[in-house]
Write a protein that holds these residues in place. Structure first.
Motif, PDB file in Angstrom:
ATOM      1  N   ASP A  96       0.949  -0.599  -0.458  1.00 42.31           N
ATOM      2  CA  ASP A  96      -0.128   0.083  -0.144  1.00 42.31           C
ATOM      3  C   ASP A  96       0.862   1.380   0.030  1.00 42.31           C
ATOM      4  OD1 ASP A  96      -2.307   0.955  -0.378  1.00 42.31           O
ATOM      5  OD2 ASP A  96      -1.976   1.185   2.245  1.00 42.31           O
ATOM      6  N   HIS A  97       0.954   2.199  -0.858  1.00 47.39           N
ATOM      7  CA  HIS A  97       1.290   3.266  -1.283  1.00 47.39           C
ATOM      8  C   HIS A  97       3.045   3.117  -0.947  1.00 47.39           C
ATOM      9  CE1 HIS A  97       0.509   3.851   3.276  1.00 47.39           C
ATOM     10  NE2 HIS A  97       1.952   4.466   3.088  1.00 47.39           N
ATOM     11  N   GLY A  98       3.562   1.765  -1.918  1.00 46.07           N
ATOM     12  CA  GLY A  98       5.308   1.922  -1.697  1.00 46.07           C
ATOM     13  C   GLY A  98       5.196   0.757  -0.292  1.00 46.07           C
ATOM     14  N   THR A  99       4.546   0.467   0.922  1.00 44.64           N
ATOM     15  CA  THR A  99       5.204   0.249   2.666  1.00 44.64           C
ATOM     16  C   THR A  99       4.539  -1.324   1.577  1.00 44.64           C
ATOM     17  OG1 THR A  99       4.929  -0.236   4.232  1.00 44.64           O
ATOM     18  CG2 THR A  99       2.778   0.447   3.403  1.00 44.64           C
ATOM     19  N   TYR A 100       5.016  -2.615   2.871  1.00 39.29           N
ATOM     20  CA  TYR A 100       4.866  -3.744   2.813  1.00 39.29           C
ATOM     21  C   TYR A 100       3.449  -3.922   3.949  1.00 39.29           C
ATOM     22  CZ  TYR A 100       5.301  -8.256   4.166  1.00 39.29           C
ATOM     23  OH  TYR A 100       5.138  -9.672   4.516  1.00 39.29           O
ATOM     24  N   ILE A 101       2.274  -4.618   2.806  1.00 36.06           N
ATOM     25  CA  ILE A 101       1.534  -4.701   3.976  1.00 36.06           C
ATOM     26  C   ILE A 101       1.088  -6.115   4.365  1.00 36.06           C
ATOM     27  CG2 ILE A 101      -1.352  -5.070   4.122  1.00 36.06           C
ATOM     28  CD1 ILE A 101       0.059  -2.316   4.060  1.00 36.06           C
ATOM     29  N   ILE A 102       1.542  -7.327   3.159  1.00 34.76           N
ATOM     30  CA  ILE A 102       1.101  -9.044   4.230  1.00 34.76           C
ATOM     31  C   ILE A 102       1.749  -9.332   3.438  1.00 34.76           C
ATOM     32  CG2 ILE A 102      -1.087  -8.942   2.613  1.00 34.76           C
ATOM     33  CD1 ILE A 102      -1.467 -11.394   5.546  1.00 34.76           C
ATOM     34  N   GLY A 103       2.578 -10.390   2.969  1.00 39.37           N
ATOM     35  CA  GLY A 103       3.239 -11.252   2.138  1.00 39.37           C
ATOM     36  C   GLY A 103       2.362 -13.346   2.303  1.00 39.37           C
ATOM     37  N   PHE A 104       2.836 -13.911   2.036  1.00 40.83           N
ATOM     38  CA  PHE A 104       2.491 -14.945   1.540  1.00 40.83           C
ATOM     39  C   PHE A 104       3.983 -16.099   1.031  1.00 40.83           C
ATOM     40  CE2 PHE A 104      -1.272 -12.837   1.647  1.00 40.83           C
ATOM     41  CZ  PHE A 104      -2.181 -13.125   2.176  1.00 40.83           C
ATOM     42  N   SER A 105       4.175 -17.221   1.203  1.00 39.49           N
ATOM     43  CA  SER A 105       4.616 -18.182   0.947  1.00 39.49           C
ATOM     44  C   SER A 105       4.620 -19.377   1.447  1.00 39.49           C
ATOM     45  CB  SER A 105       6.334 -18.234   1.693  1.00 39.49           C
ATOM     46  OG  SER A 105       6.512 -18.572   2.729  1.00 39.49           O
ATOM     47  N   VAL A 106       4.713 -20.668   0.491  1.00 45.53           N
ATOM     48  CA  VAL A 106       5.036 -21.590   0.574  1.00 45.53           C
ATOM     49  C   VAL A 106       5.326 -22.791   1.264  1.00 45.53           C
ATOM     50  CG1 VAL A 106       3.381 -23.597  -1.063  1.00 45.53           C
ATOM     51  CG2 VAL A 106       2.984 -21.779  -1.569  1.00 45.53           C
ATOM     52  N   ILE A 130      -2.403  -1.774   7.406  1.00 43.56           N
ATOM     53  CA  ILE A 130      -2.759  -0.981   6.336  1.00 43.56           C
ATOM     54  C   ILE A 130      -2.944   0.377   7.501  1.00 43.56           C
ATOM     55  CG2 ILE A 130      -4.298   0.479   5.282  1.00 43.56           C
ATOM     56  CD1 ILE A 130      -5.213  -2.491   3.875  1.00 43.56           C
ATOM     57  N   LEU A 131      -3.637   0.243   8.266  1.00 37.86           N
ATOM     58  CA  LEU A 131      -4.139   1.371   9.498  1.00 37.86           C
ATOM     59  C   LEU A 131      -2.766   2.018  10.160  1.00 37.86           C
ATOM     60  CD1 LEU A 131      -7.828   0.722  10.846  1.00 37.86           C
ATOM     61  CD2 LEU A 131      -6.461   2.655   9.527  1.00 37.86           C
ATOM     62  N   ASP A 132      -1.671   0.631  10.564  1.00 41.69           N
ATOM     63  CA  ASP A 132      -0.761   1.069  11.585  1.00 41.69           C
ATOM     64  C   ASP A 132       0.127   1.464  10.171  1.00 41.69           C
ATOM     65  OD1 ASP A 132       0.390   0.718  13.619  1.00 41.69           O
ATOM     66  OD2 ASP A 132       1.943  -0.309  13.032  1.00 41.69           O
ATOM     67  N   LYS A 133       0.095   1.047   9.142  1.00 39.62           N
ATOM     68  CA  LYS A 133       1.270   1.769   8.607  1.00 39.62           C
ATOM     69  C   LYS A 133       0.763   3.748   7.261  1.00 39.62           C
ATOM     70  CE  LYS A 133       5.093  -1.443   7.039  1.00 39.62           C
ATOM     71  NZ  LYS A 133       4.912  -2.373   6.271  1.00 39.62           N
ATOM     72  N   GLU A 134      -0.440   3.542   7.239  1.00 45.94           N
ATOM     73  CA  GLU A 134      -0.839   4.658   6.531  1.00 45.94           C
ATOM     74  C   GLU A 134      -0.098   5.531   6.682  1.00 45.94           C
ATOM     75  OE1 GLU A 134      -4.470   6.220   7.611  1.00 45.94           O
ATOM     76  OE2 GLU A 134      -3.739   7.097   9.548  1.00 45.94           O
ATOM     77  N   ASP A 135       1.043   5.934   7.350  1.00 44.88           N
ATOM     78  CA  ASP A 135       2.183   7.786   7.525  1.00 44.88           C
ATOM     79  C   ASP A 135       3.844   7.069   7.094  1.00 44.88           C
ATOM     80  OD1 ASP A 135       0.428   9.659   7.902  1.00 44.88           O
ATOM     81  OD2 ASP A 135       0.371   8.726   9.863  1.00 44.88           O
ATOM     82  N   CYS A 136       3.614   5.700   7.118  1.00 42.53           N
ATOM     83  CA  CYS A 136       4.967   4.922   6.761  1.00 42.53           C
ATOM     84  C   CYS A 136       5.728   5.329   5.257  1.00 42.53           C
ATOM     85  CB  CYS A 136       4.925   3.422   7.413  1.00 42.53           C
ATOM     86  SG  CYS A 136       6.392   2.603   6.915  1.00 42.53           S
ATOM     87  N   SER A 137       6.701   5.778   5.505  1.00 45.75           N
ATOM     88  CA  SER A 137       7.475   6.173   3.949  1.00 45.75           C
ATOM     89  C   SER A 137       8.803   4.884   3.343  1.00 45.75           C
ATOM     90  CB  SER A 137       7.864   7.185   3.827  1.00 45.75           C
ATOM     91  OG  SER A 137       8.829   7.372   5.057  1.00 45.75           O
ATOM     92  N   THR A 138       9.290   3.570   3.967  1.00 44.83           N
ATOM     93  CA  THR A 138       9.429   2.516   4.091  1.00 44.83           C
ATOM     94  C   THR A 138       8.354   1.573   3.642  1.00 44.83           C
ATOM     95  OG1 THR A 138       9.625   2.259   6.292  1.00 44.83           O
ATOM     96  CG2 THR A 138      11.278   4.042   5.296  1.00 44.83           C
ATOM     97  N   PHE A 139       9.582   0.398   3.051  1.00 46.03           N
ATOM     98  CA  PHE A 139       9.210  -0.787   2.668  1.00 46.03           C
ATOM     99  C   PHE A 139       8.403  -1.359   3.638  1.00 46.03           C
ATOM    100  CE2 PHE A 139       8.749  -4.859   1.290  1.00 46.03           C
ATOM    101  CZ  PHE A 139       8.085  -4.297  -0.098  1.00 46.03           C
ATOM    102  N   TRP A 140       9.362  -1.515   4.635  1.00 51.07           N
ATOM    103  CA  TRP A 140       9.551  -2.094   6.183  1.00 51.07           C
ATOM    104  C   TRP A 140       9.270  -1.054   7.267  1.00 51.07           C
ATOM    105  CZ3 TRP A 140       8.074  -6.943   4.911  1.00 51.07           C
ATOM    106  CH2 TRP A 140       8.786  -7.842   4.119  1.00 51.07           C
ATOM    107  N   ARG A 141       8.806  -1.555   8.176  1.00 55.35           N
ATOM    108  CA  ARG A 141       8.421  -1.356  10.001  1.00 55.35           C
ATOM    109  C   ARG A 141      10.237  -0.274  10.491  1.00 55.35           C
ATOM    110  NH1 ARG A 141       3.870  -3.988   9.877  1.00 55.35           N
ATOM    111  NH2 ARG A 141       1.998  -2.399  11.345  1.00 55.35           N
TER     112      ARG A 141
END
Length: 123
Positions: free
Chosen positions: A47-57, A111-122
């Motif tokens: 979301d706006h260039g910041t990571y929200i969730i990922g998946f792996s198998v 999404i809410l917690d990172k709405e002002d995040c400007s980096t990919f990861w926290r």
């Protein structure tokens, strides 16, 4: 979902492929503003260039990674839902239904917690 086509085609087990496609499709449908991407050979949503969730198998589970902050925030709910987790991922076993309500909560939280995040990861 086109962005995930090659990743999905690489999943040998047809049931694992179907479950992964179901989950990725659900996220795409429920959160149309998120950007589906492949990074580090894994499907994820940003979301706006910041990571929200990922998946792996993995052999026995679909790994869901909402970042460490998401795991900490939902640790009790994850355990109550019967899932195992580490500091970085939750294991959704192939032989159990996916708890989409828990997945939805984790995505909304990020999404809410990172709405002002400007980096990919926290940080």
């Amino acid at each position: 979902m086109e962005v995930f086509a090659e990743f999905l085609a690489g999943i040998d087990n047809p049931q694992h492929r179907a479950r992964t496609e179901e989950v990725l499709g659900w996220v795409t449908k429920e959160f149309p503003n998120l950007m589906p991407v492949i990074k580090w050979n894994q499907p994820m949503f940003t979301d706006h260039g910041t990571y929200i969730i990922g998946f792996s198998v993995a052999k026995h589970h679909l790994a869901v990674a909402p970042e460490k902050a998401g795991i900490i925030h939902f640790s009790d709910e994850i355990v109550q839902a019967g899932y195992e987790h580490t500091q970085q991922l939750i294991r959704f076993p192939w032989d159990r239904p996916v708890d989409f309500s828990l997945l939805e909560k984790m995505i909304k939280y990020n999404i809410l917690d990172k709405e002002d995040c400007s980096t990919f990861w926290r940080k």
